[in-house]
Design a protein around this motif. Structure first.
Motif, PDB file in Angstrom:
ATOM      1  N   MET A 170       0.827  -1.203   0.000  1.00 40.97           N
ATOM      2  CA  MET A 170       0.000   0.000   0.000  1.00 40.97           C
ATOM      3  C   MET A 170       0.864   1.256   0.000  1.00 40.97           C
ATOM      4  SD  MET A 170      -3.180   0.619  -0.153  1.00 40.97           S
ATOM      5  CE  MET A 170      -4.342   1.939   0.032  1.00 40.97           C
ATOM      6  N   LEU A 171       1.931   1.229   0.827  1.00 45.28           N
ATOM      7  CA  LEU A 171       2.834   2.377   0.888  1.00 45.28           C
ATOM      8  C   LEU A 171       3.529   2.605  -0.447  1.00 45.28           C
ATOM      9  CD1 LEU A 171       4.524   1.926   4.390  1.00 45.28           C
ATOM     10  CD2 LEU A 171       2.830   3.632   3.732  1.00 45.28           C
ATOM     11  N   ILE A 172       3.776   1.505  -1.175  1.00 42.23           N
ATOM     12  CA  ILE A 172       4.441   1.629  -2.471  1.00 42.23           C
ATOM     13  C   ILE A 172       3.576   2.426  -3.442  1.00 42.23           C
ATOM     14  CG2 ILE A 172       5.261   0.332  -4.477  1.00 42.23           C
ATOM     15  CD1 ILE A 172       6.064  -1.901  -2.549  1.00 42.23           C
ATOM     16  N   PHE A 173       2.271   2.143  -3.447  1.00 42.48           N
ATOM     17  CA  PHE A 173       1.364   2.876  -4.343  1.00 42.48           C
ATOM     18  C   PHE A 173       1.261   4.347  -3.946  1.00 42.48           C
ATOM     19  CE2 PHE A 173      -0.260  -1.523  -4.736  1.00 42.48           C
ATOM     20  CZ  PHE A 173      -0.072  -1.675  -6.104  1.00 42.48           C
ATOM     21  N   ARG A 230       3.059  10.121  -4.783  1.00 40.95           N
ATOM     22  CA  ARG A 230       3.585  11.318  -4.146  1.00 40.95           C
ATOM     23  C   ARG A 230       5.018  11.653  -4.575  1.00 40.95           C
ATOM     24  NH1 ARG A 230       1.878  13.100   1.132  1.00 40.95           N
ATOM     25  NH2 ARG A 230       1.011  11.008   1.441  1.00 40.95           N
ATOM     26  N   ASP A 231       5.865  10.609  -4.712  1.00 39.44           N
ATOM     27  CA  ASP A 231       7.295  10.815  -4.955  1.00 39.44           C
ATOM     28  C   ASP A 231       7.594  10.734  -6.455  1.00 39.44           C
ATOM     29  OD1 ASP A 231      10.074  10.705  -5.116  1.00 39.44           O
ATOM     30  OD2 ASP A 231      10.273   9.607  -3.241  1.00 39.44           O
ATOM     31  N   ILE A 232       7.891  11.865  -7.066  1.00 40.03           N
ATOM     32  CA  ILE A 232       8.132  11.922  -8.517  1.00 40.03           C
ATOM     33  C   ILE A 232       9.381  11.120  -8.895  1.00 40.03           C
ATOM     34  CG2 ILE A 232       8.675  13.442 -10.458  1.00 40.03           C
ATOM     35  CD1 ILE A 232       7.064  15.620  -9.085  1.00 40.03           C
ATOM     36  N   GLU A 233      10.449  11.244  -8.102  1.00 40.67           N
ATOM     37  CA  GLU A 233      11.705  10.554  -8.405  1.00 40.67           C
ATOM     38  C   GLU A 233      11.534   9.041  -8.312  1.00 40.67           C
ATOM     39  OE1 GLU A 233      15.576  10.181  -9.626  1.00 40.67           O
ATOM     40  OE2 GLU A 233      14.320  11.981  -9.563  1.00 40.67           O
ATOM     41  N   PHE A 234      10.816   8.590  -7.284  1.00 39.43           N
ATOM     42  CA  PHE A 234      10.556   7.156  -7.115  1.00 39.43           C
ATOM     43  C   PHE A 234       9.716   6.626  -8.276  1.00 39.43           C
ATOM     44  CE2 PHE A 234       7.784   3.764  -5.324  1.00 39.43           C
ATOM     45  CZ  PHE A 234       8.769   2.820  -5.076  1.00 39.43           C
ATOM     46  N   ARG A 235       8.700   7.391  -8.661  1.00 41.57           N
ATOM     47  CA  ARG A 235       7.841   6.989  -9.782  1.00 41.57           C
ATOM     48  C   ARG A 235       8.642   6.924 -11.078  1.00 41.57           C
ATOM     49  NH1 ARG A 235       4.082  10.454  -9.066  1.00 41.57           N
ATOM     50  NH2 ARG A 235       4.645  12.034 -10.602  1.00 41.57           N
ATOM     51  N   LYS A 236       9.541   7.874 -11.260  1.00 38.96           N
ATOM     52  CA  LYS A 236      10.377   7.896 -12.462  1.00 38.96           C
ATOM     53  C   LYS A 236      11.267   6.654 -12.533  1.00 38.96           C
ATOM     54  CE  LYS A 236      14.045  10.628 -14.664  1.00 38.96           C
ATOM     55  NZ  LYS A 236      14.917  11.829 -14.534  1.00 38.96           N
ATOM     56  N   LYS A 237      11.872   6.289 -11.399  1.00 41.80           N
ATOM     57  CA  LYS A 237      12.738   5.106 -11.369  1.00 41.80           C
ATOM     58  C   LYS A 237      11.950   3.837 -11.686  1.00 41.80           C
ATOM     59  CE  LYS A 237      16.395   6.679  -8.240  1.00 41.80           C
ATOM     60  NZ  LYS A 237      17.128   6.399  -6.985  1.00 41.80           N
ATOM     61  N   MET A 242       9.141   3.587 -13.432  1.00 44.42           N
ATOM     62  CA  MET A 242       8.695   3.596 -14.822  1.00 44.42           C
ATOM     63  C   MET A 242       9.841   3.272 -15.780  1.00 44.42           C
ATOM     64  SD  MET A 242       5.497   4.090 -14.684  1.00 44.42           S
ATOM     65  CE  MET A 242       5.116   4.407 -16.404  1.00 44.42           C
ATOM     66  N   ILE A 243      11.026   3.821 -15.506  1.00 45.46           N
ATOM     67  CA  ILE A 243      12.172   3.545 -16.385  1.00 45.46           C
ATOM     68  C   ILE A 243      12.590   2.083 -16.273  1.00 45.46           C
ATOM     69  CG2 ILE A 243      14.609   4.050 -16.800  1.00 45.46           C
ATOM     70  CD1 ILE A 243      14.054   6.941 -16.051  1.00 45.46           C
ATOM     71  N   THR A 244      12.593   1.556 -15.039  1.00 44.65           N
ATOM     72  CA  THR A 244      12.927   0.137 -14.847  1.00 44.65           C
ATOM     73  C   THR A 244      11.960  -0.749 -15.615  1.00 44.65           C
ATOM     74  OG1 THR A 244      13.821   0.572 -12.636  1.00 44.65           O
ATOM     75  CG2 THR A 244      13.218  -1.703 -13.144  1.00 44.65           C
ATOM     76  N   LEU A 245      10.665  -0.478 -15.472  1.00 50.76           N
ATOM     77  CA  LEU A 245       9.653  -1.256 -16.187  1.00 50.76           C
ATOM     78  C   LEU A 245       9.803  -1.092 -17.697  1.00 50.76           C
ATOM     79  CD1 LEU A 245       7.146  -3.054 -16.004  1.00 50.76           C
ATOM     80  CD2 LEU A 245       5.750  -0.980 -15.879  1.00 50.76           C
ATOM     81  N   GLY A 246      10.113   0.128 -18.134  1.00 53.86           N
ATOM     82  CA  GLY A 246      10.292   0.383 -19.561  1.00 53.86           C
ATOM     83  C   GLY A 246      11.442  -0.410 -20.155  1.00 53.86           C
ATOM     84  N   ILE A 247      12.554  -0.499 -19.416  1.00 57.51           N
ATOM     85  CA  ILE A 247      13.710  -1.269 -19.898  1.00 57.51           C
ATOM     86  C   ILE A 247      13.361  -2.749 -20.002  1.00 57.51           C
ATOM     87  CG2 ILE A 247      16.052  -2.028 -19.319  1.00 57.51           C
ATOM     88  CD1 ILE A 247      16.518   0.727 -18.069  1.00 57.51           C
ATOM     89  N   LEU A 248      12.641  -3.265 -19.006  1.00 57.87           N
ATOM     90  CA  LEU A 248      12.247  -4.677 -19.025  1.00 57.87           C
ATOM     91  C   LEU A 248      11.316  -4.970 -20.201  1.00 57.87           C
ATOM     92  CD1 LEU A 248      11.618  -5.290 -15.208  1.00 57.87           C
ATOM     93  CD2 LEU A 248      13.609  -5.968 -16.554  1.00 57.87           C
ATOM     94  N   ILE A 249      10.391  -4.055 -20.475  1.00 55.96           N
ATOM     95  CA  ILE A 249       9.481  -4.226 -21.619  1.00 55.96           C
ATOM     96  C   ILE A 249      10.262  -4.160 -22.932  1.00 55.96           C
ATOM     97  CG2 ILE A 249       7.567  -3.168 -22.890  1.00 55.96           C
ATOM     98  CD1 ILE A 249       6.413  -2.306 -20.185  1.00 55.96           C
ATOM     99  N   LEU A 250      11.246  -3.258 -22.991  1.00 57.28           N
ATOM    100  CA  LEU A 250      12.081  -3.139 -24.197  1.00 57.28           C
ATOM    101  C   LEU A 250      12.808  -4.447 -24.488  1.00 57.28           C
ATOM    102  CD1 LEU A 250      13.312  -1.323 -26.418  1.00 57.28           C
ATOM    103  CD2 LEU A 250      15.110  -0.711 -24.782  1.00 57.28           C
ATOM    104  N   TYR A 302      18.595   2.431 -11.004  1.00 60.61           N
ATOM    105  CA  TYR A 302      17.152   2.418 -10.786  1.00 60.61           C
ATOM    106  C   TYR A 302      16.767   1.461  -9.659  1.00 60.61           C
ATOM    107  CZ  TYR A 302      17.309   5.244 -14.940  1.00 60.61           C
ATOM    108  OH  TYR A 302      17.604   6.240 -15.824  1.00 60.61           O
ATOM    109  N   ILE A 303      15.860   0.531  -9.883  1.00 60.86           N
ATOM    110  CA  ILE A 303      15.301  -0.248  -8.779  1.00 60.86           C
ATOM    111  C   ILE A 303      15.584  -1.736  -8.953  1.00 60.86           C
ATOM    112  CG2 ILE A 303      13.140  -0.974  -7.673  1.00 60.86           C
ATOM    113  CD1 ILE A 303      12.075   1.821  -8.252  1.00 60.86           C
ATOM    114  N   GLY A 304      16.132  -2.353  -7.908  1.00 66.58           N
ATOM    115  CA  GLY A 304      16.327  -3.794  -7.891  1.00 66.58           C
ATOM    116  C   GLY A 304      17.600  -4.249  -8.577  1.00 66.58           C
ATOM    117  N   ASN A 305      17.780  -5.556  -8.579  1.00 64.92           N
ATOM    118  CA  ASN A 305      18.899  -6.175  -9.283  1.00 64.92           C
ATOM    119  C   ASN A 305      18.475  -6.400 -10.730  1.00 64.92           C
ATOM    120  OD1 ASN A 305      20.532  -8.364 -10.432  1.00 64.92           O
ATOM    121  ND2 ASN A 305      21.442  -8.516  -8.404  1.00 64.92           N
ATOM    122  N   GLY A 306      19.089  -5.668 -11.646  1.00 62.80           N
ATOM    123  CA  GLY A 306      18.656  -5.684 -13.042  1.00 62.80           C
ATOM    124  C   GLY A 306      18.705  -7.055 -13.680  1.00 62.80           C
TER     125      GLY A 306
END
Length: 439
Positions: free
Chosen positions: A1-4, A9-16, A18-26, A171-175
């Motif tokens: 719940m806190l993650i959502f 609320r956190d623009i930088e966290f949301r950006k990280k 989204m970019i992580t998810l975008g790379i995985l989709i790519l 970004y987020i996690g172990n790539g």
């Protein structure tokens, strides 16, 4: 719940995120791009004949079976990681650099792993395109098509490794783990279809419902056992004492957590890869009569027709135990922990500081790790047992246990990282409800 809430609320966290998810989709988009000049159906036949190679196909997200530009994906990097880890056993200097407190040393090891992965990718790609090319892999077998296909697959593997490292650093996690988990997730749909065709299709409507429900409950049980395995730990009580200025002793309690599975997905990935490599080599050399390698071929395990080859499962279990203990040895040093406890005036109740504490921690760790390694091997091997009993040759069913261990481990690791990144959100939420100060 806190993650959502943090995403909102956190623009930088949301950006990280989204970019992580975008790379995985790519990367998944790359996996759907076919390689030029190859017979896309060729490798599917080989995978049907040799279920042991199904593990490699799972790690590539079906990139190997479809012969996409990501046919090798991150498997060369995983192999390179295993080789570097094993070199650390033989050469103390490499071992020190792997787990050095200095970032420069760890970066050197990481760069060396990526470079080694590149050379392994090129070697594997050349071998596959040259050997299988003669047998029908290449539509037109010429030296330049062998080289072009090899370079395409090498580039795909290198891009996956570099992007994985980029995610880890920025970004987020172990790539690498996230790419691996994404590949496995993407294969679940085709694996489900394969399991349906193998085990359910052709039965009566009632049989389909009962059998389907049984398989679903079996999968659910495997997931539950794996989650329990990742979450379980034994806490060893520690008491710290400290003298105040007026001579009084202040004490506070803490714990040393001993995880049941500290290596997470590492033991099963390393074990499965090592078991698969000789089979791939034999397939490349087209020497299928090798008797010893039948012990490593999982399609021969737990069958009534070839029971002696089930002994190969003991090699699998032995490797799981080895990598579980080896990984923990280099990440948790009982001597160092005991020394830190002594320096900080901490004691384990009933255990003397120093050598006795070290021996106690070694004994407890050995006991916990033995249980954890056994549970890992049990979950990984259970689908093989069922496959052998049912007399099927479904690689999708065989490697289901390994896939679940990897995906649950990666999700658990990533959620831990996300929770640590959203701790600020917890304090913000608390301050909004109770105010910054309480009377």
């Amino acid at each position: 719940m806190l993650i959502f809430k943090a995403l909102k609320r956190d623009i930088e966290f949301r950006k990280k995120c989204m970019i992580t998810l975008g790379i995985l989709i790519l990367i998944r988009i790359f996996c759907s791009i076919p390689t030029l000049g190859v017979n896309a159906e060729y490798f599917k036949t080989i995978l049907q004949e040799n279920t042991s190679l199904g593990f490699l196909n799972t790690l590539t997200g079906n990139g190997l079976s479809s012969l996409s530009v990501m046919a090798l994906s991150i498997t060369p990097y995983i192999t390179a990681s295993i080789m570097v880890q094993l070199l650390g056993i033989c050469f103390p200097k490499i071992h020190e650099m792997q787990y050095s407190s200095m970032k420069d040393d760890r970066d050197k090891i990481e760069k060396a792993t990526i470079i080694l992965g590149f050379f392994l990718a090129f070697t594997e790609a050349i071998a596959m395109s040259a050997v299988f090319g003669k047998q029908g892999l290449l539509i037109k077998y010429t030296w330049y098509w062998v080289l072009i296909v090899a370079l395409i697959w090498t580039a795909g593997a290198s891009i996956a490794s570099v992007l994985g490292k980029y995610i880890t650093d920025n970004y987020i996690g172990n790539g690498i783990s996230l790419i691996l988990a994404m590949n496995i997730f993407s294969s679940y749909l085709s694996d489900s279809k394969s399991i349906y065709i193998t085990l359910i299709e052709g039965k009566s409507d009632t049989g389909k419902i009962l059998f389907g429900l049984g398989i679903f409950l079996f999968f659910l049980l495997l997931f539950a056992l794996t989650v329990l395995l990742q979450e379980s730990e034994k806490d060893i009580s520690v008491i710290y004492s400290q003298k105040t200025g007026n001579g009084k002793n202040l004490t506070h309690d803490d714990v040393i957590p001993l995880k049941l599975c500290p290596g997470s997905v590492v033991p099963v990935i390393f074990t499965s890869t090592i078991m698969t490599m000789p089979v791939l080599f034999v397939t490349l050399t087209n020497k299928h009569e090798n008797e010893f390698l039948k012990y490593l071929d999982t399609s021969y395990w737990f069958t009534s027709t070839t029971p002696k080859y089930t002994a190969g499962a003991l090699i699998y279990v032995g490797l799981v135990f080895f990598f579980t203990f080896y990984y923990t040895d280099i990440t948790m040093n009982p001597v160092e922990i005991a020394d830190n406890l002594r320096k900080s005036a901490g004691i384990i109740p009933g255990i003397r500081p120093g050598k006795e504490t070290t021996e106690f921690l070694k004994k407890e760790r050995k006991y916990i790790l033995a249980i954890g390694a056994f549970c890992l091997a049990f979950i990984a091997l259970l689908p093989f047992v069922i496959n052998g009993i049912l007399g099927t040759s479904s690689s999708s069913l065989s490697f289901l246990g390994t896939s679940i261990i990897i995906t649950v481990g990666v999700v658990h690791e990533t959620m831990t990282i996300l929770n640590s990144m959203t701790m600020n959100e917890k304090y913000i939420e608390k301050s909004e409800k109770e105010g910054l100060f309480r009377a």
